[in-house]
Design a protein around this motif. Sequence first.
Motif, PDB file in Angstrom:
ATOM      1  N   PRO A 164      85.359   1.958 -17.979  1.00  0.00           N
ATOM      2  CA  PRO A 164      86.117   2.970 -18.700  1.00  0.00           C
ATOM      3  C   PRO A 164      87.629   2.906 -18.517  1.00  0.00           C
ATOM      4  CG  PRO A 164      84.986   3.933 -16.829  1.00  0.00           C
ATOM      5  CD  PRO A 164      84.549   2.519 -16.898  1.00  0.00           C
ATOM      6  N   ALA A 186      76.122  17.496 -26.948  1.00  0.00           N
ATOM      7  CA  ALA A 186      76.487  16.161 -26.496  1.00  0.00           C
ATOM      8  C   ALA A 186      75.713  15.069 -27.217  1.00  0.00           C
ATOM      9  CB  ALA A 186      76.272  16.048 -24.991  1.00  0.00           C
ATOM     10  N   THR A 188      88.951  10.345 -30.550  1.00  0.00           N
ATOM     11  CA  THR A 188      88.925   9.961 -29.142  1.00  0.00           C
ATOM     12  C   THR A 188      87.938   8.834 -28.902  1.00  0.00           C
ATOM     13  OG1 THR A 188      87.122  11.463 -28.617  1.00  0.00           O
ATOM     14  CG2 THR A 188      89.352  12.355 -28.448  1.00  0.00           C
ATOM     15  N   ARG A 189      87.963   8.321 -27.656  1.00  0.00           N
ATOM     16  CA  ARG A 189      86.946   7.370 -27.200  1.00  0.00           C
ATOM     17  C   ARG A 189      85.612   8.107 -27.109  1.00  0.00           C
ATOM     18  NH1 ARG A 189      89.008   3.808 -22.698  1.00  0.00           N
ATOM     19  NH2 ARG A 189      87.573   4.922 -21.367  1.00  0.00           N
ATOM     20  N   PRO A 190      84.529   7.343 -27.011  1.00  0.00           N
ATOM     21  CA  PRO A 190      83.220   8.002 -26.915  1.00  0.00           C
ATOM     22  C   PRO A 190      83.123   8.985 -25.743  1.00  0.00           C
ATOM     23  CG  PRO A 190      82.946   5.677 -27.356  1.00  0.00           C
ATOM     24  CD  PRO A 190      84.403   5.889 -27.142  1.00  0.00           C
ATOM     25  N   ASP A 191      83.905   8.780 -24.682  1.00  0.00           N
ATOM     26  CA  ASP A 191      83.831   9.704 -23.546  1.00  0.00           C
ATOM     27  C   ASP A 191      84.740  10.916 -23.728  1.00  0.00           C
ATOM     28  OD1 ASP A 191      86.334   8.723 -23.113  1.00  0.00           O
ATOM     29  OD2 ASP A 191      85.915   7.834 -21.163  1.00  0.00           O
ATOM     30  N   THR A 232      88.023  11.076 -24.139  1.00  0.00           N
ATOM     31  CA  THR A 232      89.421  10.930 -23.751  1.00  0.00           C
ATOM     32  C   THR A 232      90.180  10.177 -24.848  1.00  0.00           C
ATOM     33  OG1 THR A 232      88.918   8.879 -22.600  1.00  0.00           O
ATOM     34  CG2 THR A 232      88.829  10.894 -21.290  1.00  0.00           C
ATOM     35  N   ASN A 280      82.598  19.691 -17.526  1.00  0.00           N
ATOM     36  CA  ASN A 280      82.648  18.290 -17.934  1.00  0.00           C
ATOM     37  C   ASN A 280      81.214  17.763 -17.980  1.00  0.00           C
ATOM     38  OD1 ASN A 280      82.798  15.504 -18.081  1.00  0.00           O
ATOM     39  ND2 ASN A 280      84.712  15.425 -16.935  1.00  0.00           N
ATOM     40  N   SER A 290      79.695  14.883 -18.709  1.00  0.00           N
ATOM     41  CA  SER A 290      79.242  13.638 -18.089  1.00  0.00           C
ATOM     42  C   SER A 290      79.332  13.720 -16.564  1.00  0.00           C
ATOM     43  CB  SER A 290      80.034  12.449 -18.631  1.00  0.00           C
ATOM     44  OG  SER A 290      81.377  12.547 -18.237  1.00  0.00           O
ATOM     45  N   ALA A 299      75.994   6.317 -13.389  1.00  0.00           N
ATOM     46  CA  ALA A 299      77.183   5.788 -14.070  1.00  0.00           C
ATOM     47  C   ALA A 299      76.892   4.405 -14.655  1.00  0.00           C
ATOM     48  CB  ALA A 299      78.356   5.712 -13.099  1.00  0.00           C
ATOM     49  N   VAL A 348      74.790   5.012 -17.809  1.00  0.00           N
ATOM     50  CA  VAL A 348      75.537   5.649 -18.895  1.00  0.00           C
ATOM     51  C   VAL A 348      76.595   4.705 -19.473  1.00  0.00           C
ATOM     52  CG1 VAL A 348      77.187   7.489 -19.417  1.00  0.00           C
ATOM     53  CG2 VAL A 348      75.124   7.989 -18.120  1.00  0.00           C
ATOM     54  N   LEU A 349      77.309   4.009 -18.584  1.00  0.00           N
ATOM     55  CA  LEU A 349      78.379   3.130 -19.050  1.00  0.00           C
ATOM     56  C   LEU A 349      77.848   1.751 -19.423  1.00  0.00           C
ATOM     57  CD1 LEU A 349      80.969   4.013 -16.291  1.00  0.00           C
ATOM     58  CD2 LEU A 349      80.919   4.865 -18.627  1.00  0.00           C
TER      59      LEU A 349
END
Lengths: 134, 352, 173
Positions: free
Chosen positions: A126, B23, B210-213, B215, C81, C83, C129, C132-133
């Motif tokens: 990320p 989500a 935004t980005r997928p997350d 941000t 948040n 995630s 993580a 997910v990533l």
Amino acid sequence: MPTRSSPIKYRPTVWDALIAAAIIALGLLAAVLFYTKNARGGSAIVTVSVAGEVAERAALSQFDGDHVYTGNGYTLTVSAHDGEIFVSHSDCGGQDCVHTGAISRIGQSIVCLPAQIVIRLESASPGDADVIVG
Amino acid sequence: MKTTCKRLAAACVAVLAALSLPACGERKTAELELFAMDTYMSFTAYGNRAEEALAEAGRTINELEQRLSRTREGSEIWTLNAQGCADISPDTAELIGQALAYAAQTGGAFDITVAPLVELWGITTDTPRVPAKAEIDALLPLVGSKHLTLTRSDPALTVFDTAVLDPGCAVDLGGIAKGYAADRVADILEKYGVSDAVASLGGNVYVRGTRPDGTPWRVAIQDPLQNGCAAMLTLSDTFVVTSGGYQRFFADPDGTIYQHILDPATGYPVQSDLLSVTVVCPDGARADAYSTALYVMGEAKAASFWQSCQAEVEPFEMVLITADHRIVCTSGLADNFTEQEDASYAYEILAH
Amino acid sequence: MNGAMKISAKNIALCGVLSALALGLSVLESFFPLSLLIPLPGVKLGLANIVTLFALYTLGARPALAIWLTRCVLGSLFAGNASAFLFSLLGGLASMGVMIALRRWDRFSVFGVSLGGAAAHNIGQIAAAAVVLNSTAVIGYLPVLLFISLVTGALTGLLVSLLLRAAAHLSLR
């Protein structure tokens, strides 16, 4: 609630030390596994596409050596060493791809327009750039 | 205790389910790469109709190229250059109109009529060469917006449909067409309700949403001197265009390096004190034209041009990378700007 | 365990108080983020785990789980948040599982249970993580996180050990 639970041990035991040792061993194992595999170039993945179609995808660390691609009648030699990748030879006119030099960071790419060949470094991490301008 | 725990767990699961609902909406990812307008383009879009949107974007870009290419026989611009007069589509009229406006604003630092010199230097060809001074001086009088006029074939029309060029002159939209194409892509994404996307059209980047997350998009500025990035910009819903001499250049047999951006005033490749100029603004064509113009201007003039535009209705922001290893970022971008630790530059903020 | 159990008002009240305490500690912790000192994702003191571990010893596995889940869900409402919530949920689940198992095994002291829980929390988070990533790059953080968990786990163990000794004369159950 059943009250069978054993008496509480307040002071550290030998078995506790065993747990600590196991955690340290696990940490070392993860470090060794991770850092030997991705010595340089991080976890970058090389994608080579010819005319929009992916011709090759591989981890940068496993891409060392020379690779030859042809597209649109032009031939490119792509070389990878020590986590860097560059076009070492091209018979295209502009030589922009050769001038681009070596790339090693995620998000970077080398494009040869005449041959319609794109070499990209990608990652799903990320913190890296989504797109590079310039 | 047991039933209490069960109830607690049930309540927690309910809250959890409610939290996760927004989500996991149905969002598709679509990607497209294509070679067009003499460059490599890539698009990534997120949304229910992302696939359709990118398909239309691809078609639109190919159509634009067929109209706007200087070298493609039969294109509107090719016809204009060959015959001195051409019927033009509303797209082309719009773009030429914008180009003329930016030429006026930048005092000719950006000029689409520099084409005869581009041709002379053979810059977009496989065989560039350094022309004799006499050859350049002979062509310089042909450069200038005054040689190009938009007219209407019928006075009743509301838009221009004809372009007229003085004899010997030529037009090259290379410095603005990609930016205009980026504008059109943005319109198409809007039309299809695509909320998040990133598009790269050569040195032209458009970031949407935004980005997928969740941000902002991370747009890295290429380091002109070495392998790597000079700075990172976190941005949403804007266009980012970089111009610099380092991307395309050729070496004369005597060893001199000539880069590809010509100064319309001298007819020679720009000898700039800048290595690259990055313009950030909400208009793709303007960002494209300004980035070239600011590179031609050099640091001092670019800074005063930025100052003068702050009073206007459409300000823009920029990042200059100078030949003496400084990165100058305008104050409006300060919060979006991240230095790169391993890049060897001094960082400065340019305030009003 | 056939549902013929009595639930005392004292136990319900205790669960509530401990949940509130855990929530308070996790909010308090967010004012002094350990990640300022060590800039890695997922690094934290885990003060709230003091309460969970204490509950595990004094009340048993199920109330401890309930307290942890309450704290986790309510805490995420404050932090907001999605995630990060998912990561800490999976990390916490792994941690609770390991701590309950170690407690049952009856060979380890408070310290061992705490250490195991802290390490499992990090492993669970990193695993989440990575999924997910869709990247194994995050595994690079694991060695550092595990090392830090040794320190924070031992600290939590020490505090809970002291707490339990102090509360030994109380009949909380």
